[in-house]
Every structure is written in C-alpha cells, then in structure tokens.
Motif scaffolding. Sequence first.
Motif, PDB file in Angstrom:
ATOM      1  N   ARG A  28      42.731  36.541  23.546  1.00 31.64           N
ATOM      2  CA  ARG A  28      42.430  37.941  23.861  1.00 31.64           C
ATOM      3  C   ARG A  28      43.546  38.483  24.741  1.00 31.64           C
ATOM      4  O   ARG A  28      43.913  37.884  25.744  1.00 31.64           O
ATOM      5  N   LEU A  29      44.041  39.627  24.340  1.00 29.88           N
ATOM      6  CA  LEU A  29      45.034  40.349  25.118  1.00 29.88           C
ATOM      7  C   LEU A  29      44.318  41.509  25.797  1.00 29.88           C
ATOM      8  O   LEU A  29      43.636  42.286  25.133  1.00 29.88           O
ATOM      9  N   VAL A  69      41.258  50.513  29.300  1.00 31.20           N
ATOM     10  CA  VAL A  69      41.515  49.091  29.113  1.00 31.20           C
ATOM     11  C   VAL A  69      41.284  48.768  27.636  1.00 31.20           C
ATOM     12  O   VAL A  69      40.276  49.172  27.046  1.00 31.20           O
ATOM     13  N   ALA A  70      42.261  48.101  27.055  1.00 32.24           N
ATOM     14  CA  ALA A  70      42.160  47.674  25.659  1.00 32.24           C
ATOM     15  C   ALA A  70      41.955  46.170  25.629  1.00 32.24           C
ATOM     16  O   ALA A  70      42.637  45.434  26.345  1.00 32.24           O
ATOM     17  N   ARG A  71      41.003  45.738  24.820  1.00 34.26           N
ATOM     18  CA  ARG A  71      40.784  44.315  24.588  1.00 34.26           C
ATOM     19  C   ARG A  71      41.125  44.059  23.129  1.00 34.26           C
ATOM     20  O   ARG A  71      40.497  44.627  22.235  1.00 34.26           O
ATOM     21  N   ILE A  72      42.138  43.235  22.929  1.00 36.96           N
ATOM     22  CA  ILE A  72      42.655  42.991  21.584  1.00 36.96           C
ATOM     23  C   ILE A  72      42.538  41.499  21.294  1.00 36.96           C
ATOM     24  O   ILE A  72      43.177  40.680  21.956  1.00 36.96           O
ATOM     25  N   ASN A  73      41.696  41.149  20.334  1.00 34.51           N
ATOM     26  CA  ASN A  73      41.516  39.746  19.960  1.00 34.51           C
ATOM     27  C   ASN A  73      42.519  39.406  18.858  1.00 34.51           C
ATOM     28  O   ASN A  73      42.613  40.102  17.844  1.00 34.51           O
ATOM     29  N   LEU A  74      43.261  38.312  19.080  1.00 30.96           N
ATOM     30  CA  LEU A  74      44.382  37.943  18.225  1.00 30.96           C
ATOM     31  C   LEU A  74      44.182  36.568  17.611  1.00 30.96           C
ATOM     32  O   LEU A  74      43.475  35.731  18.173  1.00 30.96           O
ATOM     33  N   ASP A  75      44.881  36.320  16.503  1.00 28.61           N
ATOM     34  CA  ASP A  75      44.780  34.999  15.876  1.00 28.61           C
ATOM     35  C   ASP A  75      45.799  34.004  16.423  1.00 28.61           C
ATOM     36  O   ASP A  75      45.853  32.861  15.978  1.00 28.61           O
ATOM     37  N   ASN A  76      46.585  34.419  17.417  1.00 18.74           N
ATOM     38  CA  ASN A  76      47.546  33.532  18.053  1.00 18.74           C
ATOM     39  C   ASN A  76      47.925  34.143  19.392  1.00 18.74           C
ATOM     40  O   ASN A  76      47.723  35.335  19.614  1.00 18.74           O
ATOM     41  N   ALA A  77      48.515  33.352  20.258  1.00 13.61           N
ATOM     42  CA  ALA A  77      48.904  33.839  21.579  1.00 13.61           C
ATOM     43  C   ALA A  77      50.282  34.472  21.541  1.00 13.61           C
ATOM     44  O   ALA A  77      51.212  33.885  20.998  1.00 13.61           O
ATOM     45  N   PRO A  78      50.435  35.654  22.123  1.00  8.90           N
ATOM     46  CA  PRO A  78      51.784  36.220  22.248  1.00  8.90           C
ATOM     47  C   PRO A  78      52.571  35.429  23.299  1.00  8.90           C
ATOM     48  O   PRO A  78      51.993  34.890  24.239  1.00  8.90           O
ATOM     49  N   SER A  79      53.867  35.367  23.124  1.00 14.55           N
ATOM     50  CA  SER A  79      54.694  34.633  24.074  1.00 14.55           C
ATOM     51  C   SER A  79      54.750  35.368  25.414  1.00 14.55           C
ATOM     52  O   SER A  79      54.569  36.586  25.479  1.00 14.55           O
ATOM     53  N   GLY A 100      42.791  32.588  26.228  1.00 13.67           N
ATOM     54  CA  GLY A 100      42.060  32.079  25.075  1.00 13.67           C
ATOM     55  C   GLY A 100      40.702  32.780  25.011  1.00 13.67           C
ATOM     56  O   GLY A 100      40.214  33.299  26.000  1.00 13.67           O
ATOM     57  N   THR A 101      40.090  32.806  23.838  1.00 15.66           N
ATOM     58  CA  THR A 101      38.811  33.510  23.658  1.00 15.66           C
ATOM     59  C   THR A 101      37.592  32.648  23.937  1.00 15.66           C
ATOM     60  O   THR A 101      36.472  33.136  23.863  1.00 15.66           O
ATOM     61  N   GLU A 102      37.778  31.368  24.272  1.00 12.32           N
ATOM     62  CA  GLU A 102      36.627  30.507  24.511  1.00 12.32           C
ATOM     63  C   GLU A 102      35.769  31.104  25.629  1.00 12.32           C
ATOM     64  O   GLU A 102      36.264  31.392  26.721  1.00 12.32           O
ATOM     65  N   GLY A 103      34.517  31.319  25.346  1.00 11.63           N
ATOM     66  CA  GLY A 103      33.579  31.804  26.356  1.00 11.63           C
ATOM     67  C   GLY A 103      33.661  33.293  26.641  1.00 11.63           C
ATOM     68  O   GLY A 103      32.916  33.807  27.466  1.00 11.63           O
ATOM     69  N   LEU A 104      34.549  34.008  25.980  1.00 12.28           N
ATOM     70  CA  LEU A 104      34.629  35.454  26.189  1.00 12.28           C
ATOM     71  C   LEU A 104      33.646  36.157  25.271  1.00 12.28           C
ATOM     72  O   LEU A 104      33.445  35.766  24.144  1.00 12.28           O
TER      73      LEU A 104
END
Length: 105
Positions: A28-29, A69-79, A100-104
């Motif tokens: 999550r970004l 505030v924007a919450r953006i769920n992604l399929d990978n982590a940005p560097s 990471g999205t675990e528990g979010l």
Amino acid sequence: MRIIREFKETGKVPNVVNLARQTPATHRLVVRHLDRPGVLASVLDAIKAEQINVQEMENIVFEGAAAAVARINLDNAPSQATLDRVRAENADIIEIDSTGTEGLE
C-alpha cells in the motif's frame, strides 16, 4: 434510483457481481498531499514507470478541500528511489510511504 442513491451516499454499489474478494495487492502506498491537479497523476506515472499495477485506489479529501490522502494498493513495492524522486519533484506531496498490505484494512 436506489442503486445510484446508495452509491452516492456510501461509495459502494449494491448487487454488484464479480468483484474480487481479495486482489493481488501486496503493498500500500499512502500519499498525503495538497488537493491540487496533477498530484496523483505524477505518482501514478512513477508507478507506471516501474511496471507496477494499481489494484485498488481511494483518495479522501479532507474538510475544506485543502489536503487529501490517497491509499493506493499495488501488486509490487515501489523502489525507495522512486518514492524519494516523486516526493522531491512534487511540492504538493506532504508525505509518501509504502508498506506491505498484511493486516491493513
């Protein structure tokens, strides 16, 4: 009309079919930003450049429409380099963080 009214009031569409119960999002970004045109476009361009897919996205504007505030769920982590560059290149971004999205929820 009931469906439109409920969507307008809650942001959720009743009786929708085929929605994923869980997406492939692993990160999550969170972008805290001033509510200005182009802020999220620059973030999404940076994500696209890394070939990261957006799975879900929500942007909440605070009272007075000065910040959001924007919450953006992604399929990978940005560097970290991308996060640092996005923050440095856009003065309207207050804070940007990836987890990471675990528990979010």
